[in-house]
Design a protein around this motif. Sequence first.
Motif, PDB file in Angstrom:
ATOM      1  N   UNK A  51       0.802  -1.229   0.000  1.00 44.91           N
ATOM      2  CA  UNK A  51       0.000   0.000   0.000  1.00 44.91           C
ATOM      3  C   UNK A  51       0.831   1.274   0.000  1.00 44.91           C
ATOM      4  N   UNK A  52       2.118   1.198   0.241  1.00 44.08           N
ATOM      5  CA  UNK A  52       2.982   2.383   0.173  1.00 44.08           C
ATOM      6  C   UNK A  52       3.817   2.356  -1.098  1.00 44.08           C
ATOM      7  N   UNK A  53       4.587   1.273  -1.276  1.00 40.82           N
ATOM      8  CA  UNK A  53       5.414   1.151  -2.479  1.00 40.82           C
ATOM      9  C   UNK A  53       4.578   0.799  -3.702  1.00 40.82           C
ATOM     10  N   UNK A  54       3.390   0.215  -3.481  1.00 43.66           N
ATOM     11  CA  UNK A  54       2.488  -0.162  -4.585  1.00 43.66           C
ATOM     12  C   UNK A  54       3.215  -0.956  -5.663  1.00 43.66           C
ATOM     13  N   UNK A  55       4.025  -1.904  -5.217  1.00 41.13           N
ATOM     14  CA  UNK A  55       4.832  -2.699  -6.143  1.00 41.13           C
ATOM     15  C   UNK A  55       3.971  -3.831  -6.710  1.00 41.13           C
ATOM     16  N   UNK A  56       3.657  -3.775  -8.006  1.00 36.67           N
ATOM     17  CA  UNK A  56       2.805  -4.833  -8.575  1.00 36.67           C
ATOM     18  C   UNK A  56       3.499  -6.185  -8.639  1.00 36.67           C
ATOM     19  N   UNK A  57       4.825  -6.170  -8.523  1.00 35.58           N
ATOM     20  CA  UNK A  57       5.584  -7.423  -8.596  1.00 35.58           C
ATOM     21  C   UNK A  57       5.950  -7.962  -7.223  1.00 35.58           C
ATOM     22  N   UNK A  58       5.462  -7.286  -6.178  1.00 37.16           N
ATOM     23  CA  UNK A  58       5.752  -7.755  -4.819  1.00 37.16           C
ATOM     24  C   UNK A  58       4.817  -8.921  -4.494  1.00 37.16           C
ATOM     25  N   UNK A  59       5.373 -10.100  -4.325  1.00 36.59           N
ATOM     26  CA  UNK A  59       4.579 -11.285  -4.000  1.00 36.59           C
ATOM     27  C   UNK A  59       4.900 -11.695  -2.574  1.00 36.59           C
TER      28      UNK A  59
ATOM     29  N   UNK B 110     -10.428 -14.818  -6.619  1.00 36.90           N
ATOM     30  CA  UNK B 110     -10.270 -15.799  -5.561  1.00 36.90           C
ATOM     31  C   UNK B 110      -8.846 -16.344  -5.522  1.00 36.90           C
ATOM     32  N   UNK B 111      -8.261 -16.612  -6.681  1.00 40.68           N
ATOM     33  CA  UNK B 111      -6.880 -17.103  -6.732  1.00 40.68           C
ATOM     34  C   UNK B 111      -5.916 -16.054  -6.188  1.00 40.68           C
ATOM     35  N   UNK B 112      -6.151 -14.801  -6.519  1.00 42.52           N
ATOM     36  CA  UNK B 112      -5.283 -13.725  -6.022  1.00 42.52           C
ATOM     37  C   UNK B 112      -5.397 -13.593  -4.512  1.00 42.52           C
ATOM     38  N   UNK B 113      -6.614 -13.648  -3.990  1.00 36.09           N
ATOM     39  CA  UNK B 113      -6.811 -13.496  -2.547  1.00 36.09           C
ATOM     40  C   UNK B 113      -6.163 -14.624  -1.762  1.00 36.09           C
ATOM     41  N   UNK B 114      -6.131 -15.825  -2.338  1.00 33.18           N
ATOM     42  CA  UNK B 114      -5.548 -16.975  -1.635  1.00 33.18           C
ATOM     43  C   UNK B 114      -4.028 -16.912  -1.557  1.00 33.18           C
TER      44      UNK B 114
ATOM     45  N   UNK C 211      -7.623  -6.693  -3.027  1.00 35.55           N
ATOM     46  CA  UNK C 211      -8.801  -5.835  -3.139  1.00 35.55           C
ATOM     47  C   UNK C 211      -9.696  -6.367  -4.246  1.00 35.55           C
ATOM     48  N   UNK C 212     -10.936  -6.649  -3.904  1.00 33.83           N
ATOM     49  CA  UNK C 212     -11.927  -7.093  -4.880  1.00 33.83           C
ATOM     50  C   UNK C 212     -12.994  -6.010  -4.960  1.00 33.83           C
ATOM     51  N   UNK C 213     -13.155  -5.422  -6.124  1.00 33.45           N
ATOM     52  CA  UNK C 213     -14.117  -4.332  -6.256  1.00 33.45           C
ATOM     53  C   UNK C 213     -14.967  -4.522  -7.506  1.00 33.45           C
TER      54      UNK C 213
END
Length: 638
Positions: free
Chosen positions: A385-393, A498-502, A508-510
């Motif tokens: 939520x700060x770095x907003x890194x899309x590749x951070x797993x 669902x796969x992402x949340x697991x 975030x699901x919107x």
Amino acid sequence: DFDIWLDKTLEKADAEVDMEFLQRIDAHIIWTSMLDQPMTSQEANRVMTSLLRLKAKCHANPQAFNKMISAISRTTFFNPANGGLHTYLSAEGCFDFDLVQEFLLAVHSVDKSLLEIVFPFLQQVADVRSVRSKQMKECLFGFLRQSITVTSTSASRFTAWNDLPLVPTGDELGCELRQSSGKEWSPTEMTASLPVVHLTGKYDSADQYLDTYFRLLREDCFAALKTGVQNMLHNELDIRDMNVYLNVRLVALEAQTNASHNDSGGKGISFGLRLKPVKRILDWDRTQDLMFGNLLCITTDGTFNEPLWATVHNRDLLKPKGLLLVEPCADIDGSDMAQFIIRMKHATPATTVMVESPAYYKAYQPVLRRLQRMSSADMPFQEEIVACDPHAHNPPAYLDEDALLFEDEDVQATTHITMNAACVLKDPSSADTKTRQSPPPSLKALTQDRRELKSFTKHKERLVQKQYTGDKPLSDVLSLLRDPDSPLCLDSSQRLALAHALTHRVSTVQGPPGTGKTYIGIKLVQLLLTVSTLERKTFLLLTYKNHALDEFLLACNKFMNVVRVGGRSDSEELQKCNVKELRSKTKHSQSFFNHRSAVQKSSVELYEAAEHLSGATRFSVDCFIEHSSPLQILRLLL
């Protein structure tokens, strides 16, 4: 040499006193070297007398005297155990009370932080039997009046967010800004410098993130109040926008006996205010005005330059006695019991006005306080939520790092992490309940083909259900969710959500209403209940609305135990799951019931005693001042 120099200095006329020398370091060295020496009572008397005479000589240049006091405040003379002032107060003969009072007030006037130096000697004076109680109280109230001198507090955009008071300052209300600049105030003046939420991209740091959301939430809480105050000062206020109360007077104090006062500025004392609402209140029992915990802003001169802040403690006495009990707000420096008593006691009712915050302060205050106390180093989920890194797993705790290997969109997991995916599979036995008309002859062939396709689909669903029923490796379940052709009770976007949340700590699901957000949440809980590495299968659900909470819990109640915290539920089924209801049905031993019976009996006796003494907890301000001991007044200074 010092005595000779001092005598000559004090004998000179005001204009001849060497002010430049008094502010130089060598003059400070002379004074400190003398005051660090042991001295008799007579010598201490002479020191105080000389300093007071010197203060009188410096009336045209008080800075010289202030610098002198600041320099000598660290000397042995002010040591409460064995310094010169202690020696003077401990002498067998009666000391000069007026001299000591004037001297300590002079020291305290230089800097309010010197109170910690002055305070031990005030205690020592109060303990002396020869000092009359009334005389001592007058002295202490002099310190109180001096201690509450209001200083203008700035809360500009340059003030660090964790240094801001939780409630607005005088300049934030726009009053001082308008009067000093002569310009008309507008709400955009203070909001123009507010930070902006990053709709895309990252924040520079966790501190910037906390700064942004703290300031915006704080502004959301007080924007209506600030606008209302300015509209009132311009005679443009609509009384429906903000509650205003006139002729506010402090008429009583009440000792609180049944509450914790850690967050109270009143130190266990609430203040009874008599007031006149501008808007007529028909029924105090039903109105939402002056609710417990809401914020009140009081001006004693009608300008709001130096506001007093308080919160509603109890409004039960408004209807029978016309009395509102409030507490000084503990969320701003200087808004304490002493300031409230002194300023309200000497206020003129005709110019004393109180306004009530349109936003319910009690809903904002805990969040604002928690944000301000949070260290940026301890802030969780910074990468997301700060770095907003899309590749951070960053996988959840139940997926250890050794078990997962992230490569692009593929997830591989070792077989020791298992999950049961039965809840997301289509039920092949479910029939199509839609009413169908018989097809015309020309469409019979097409209908036959559709039946064969449907039969094949049902067969495939049975195979998949048989294959995935029971505990299966996590990698297989994720592959099933990502396969667009797999027979699941989810559409394509729901599968990916669902796969992402697991597999992520934050997800975030919107979507618009009716797209299945609640449905996805329920399926997520069902899946998590089957994860083999999740030891404690306990979940916390937070919602903004009671209806959303009830809808979610009603679905979860079919496959797990739920506990609902809070009231305002329209569901009879969930009433049985309320924490209060469950607590009342908890089985206890006979010993527990015996103890509870004894406690209830004692509670009844205590309640009756409290009712009998309730009148003794309320007293007038004059009665409080008259009957307070010097020691009690001393505590107000702390």
